[in-house]
Design an enzyme around this catalytic site. Structure first.
Site, short mmCIF file in Angstrom:
data_model
loop_
_atom_site.label_atom_id
_atom_site.label_comp_id
_atom_site.label_asym_id
_atom_site.label_seq_id
_atom_site.Cartn_x
_atom_site.Cartn_y
_atom_site.Cartn_z
N CYS A 42 0.75 -1.12 0.05
CA CYS A 42 0.03 -0.05 -0.06
C CYS A 42 0.87 1.17 0.04
O CYS A 42 2.17 1.09 -0.38
CB CYS A 42 -0.89 0.11 1.19
SG CYS A 42 -0.05 -0.08 2.79
N ASN A 98 2.61 1.56 4.10
CA ASN A 98 2.83 0.40 4.89
C ASN A 98 2.39 0.46 6.34
O ASN A 98 3.25 -0.24 7.34
CB ASN A 98 4.11 -0.04 4.51
CG ASN A 98 4.52 -1.78 5.06
OD1 ASN A 98 5.57 -1.95 5.26
ND2 ASN A 98 3.41 -2.59 5.12
N CYS A 133 -1.14 0.94 7.24
CA CYS A 133 -2.62 0.41 7.49
C CYS A 133 -3.21 -0.72 6.79
O CYS A 133 -3.46 -1.72 7.26
CB CYS A 133 -3.69 1.59 7.07
SG CYS A 133 -3.30 3.17 8.16
N ARG A 134 -3.31 -0.71 5.45
CA ARG A 134 -3.89 -1.72 4.63
C ARG A 134 -2.89 -2.93 4.55
O ARG A 134 -3.46 -3.81 4.46
CB ARG A 134 -4.31 -1.08 3.17
CG ARG A 134 -5.40 -0.08 3.25
CD ARG A 134 -5.46 0.69 2.16
NE ARG A 134 -4.41 1.60 1.89
CZ ARG A 134 -4.22 2.28 0.76
NH1 ARG A 134 -5.07 2.38 -0.28
NH2 ARG A 134 -3.20 3.23 0.87
N SER A 135 -1.33 -2.64 3.88
CA SER A 135 -0.89 -3.93 3.57
C SER A 135 -0.24 -4.65 4.92
O SER A 135 -0.31 -5.78 4.70
CB SER A 135 0.21 -3.48 2.66
OG SER A 135 0.85 -2.60 3.39
N ASP A 143 -7.84 4.17 0.84
CA ASP A 143 -7.21 4.40 1.84
C ASP A 143 -7.79 5.09 3.25
O ASP A 143 -8.52 5.79 3.13
CB ASP A 143 -6.09 5.41 1.33
CG ASP A 143 -5.10 6.28 2.12
OD1 ASP A 143 -5.34 5.64 3.38
OD2 ASP A 143 -4.30 6.92 1.74
P1 4NP Z 1 -1.65 3.13 4.18
O1 4NP Z 1 -2.30 4.15 4.50
O2 4NP Z 1 -1.09 3.16 2.63
O3 4NP Z 1 -2.98 1.86 4.00
O4 4NP Z 1 -0.60 2.41 4.86
C1 4NP Z 1 -1.73 5.45 4.73
C2 4NP Z 1 -0.82 5.90 5.43
C3 4NP Z 1 0.01 6.88 5.76
C4 4NP Z 1 -0.35 7.87 4.69
C5 4NP Z 1 -1.36 7.53 3.59
C6 4NP Z 1 -1.66 6.29 3.57
N1 4NP Z 1 0.26 9.00 4.83
O5 4NP Z 1 -0.14 9.95 3.90
O6 4NP Z 1 1.03 9.62 5.71
#
Ligand code: 4NP
Length: 159
Positions: free
Chosen positions: A9, A12, A14-16, A126
């Protein structure tokens, strides 16, 4: 030969890491842990070394998933090392394709929602800037798509 799976994702956190935990729980339940190596990574290095987002961890905990991995960015060697590189959204998919060091690696790259049992979503949204419902939706989508993704890998292996 183990099948090597990398979930990807943006951050790294939240989702992955959730995809990693959900898929690990599934293969544990099915007695298949010896057949897989599972990891996750981020398109970005913004959160490198950090544990999963606290909100994501709390929602995952309620479903008995423990998010233990630390954030790391995707590296060029991942394209060689992993058999399946599974993107959470279309932006991740595009970035992965752009970063593949060789064209032959493109066929390893998949979109997680392509394994959903319905067409309700075409990416795992997201959840970072949203509320509780977004984190629950991530887990719902991952639980459903993991089942079909596992079947897909088993078919590829003729098992
Ligand atoms: P992820 O979520 O891609 O599912 O881990 C996010 C975590 C952090 C950010 C964006 C999405 N960020 O903008 O910092």
């Amino acid at each position: 030969m183990k099948q090597r799976v990398l979930f990807v994702c943006l951050g790294n956190i939240c989702r992955s890491p959730s995809a990693e935990a959900v898929f690990n729980a599934l293969i544990t339940k099915e007695g298949l842990t010896e057949e897989f190596e599972v990891d996750s990574a981020g398109i970005s290095d913004w959160h490198q070394g950090e544990p999963a987002d606290r909100r994501m961890q709390q929602h995952a905990r309620k479903r008995n998933y423990n998010l233990t991995s630390l954030s790391r960015p995707v590296i060029p060697k991942d394209f060689e090392n992993f058999d399946y590189i599974v993107a959470m959204d279309r932006s991740n998919l595009r970035d992965l394709k752009a970063r593949a060091p060789k064209p032959e690696y493109l066929k390893k790259i998949f979109l997680m929602t392509d394994f959903l049992s319905d067409n309700s979503f075409d990416e795992v949204p997201d959840p970072y800037y949203g509320g509780d419902a977004g984190f629950e939706l991530v887990l719902d989508l991952l639980e459903d798509s993991s089942q079909n993704f596992l079947k897909f890998t088993r078919q590829k292996q003729n098992r």
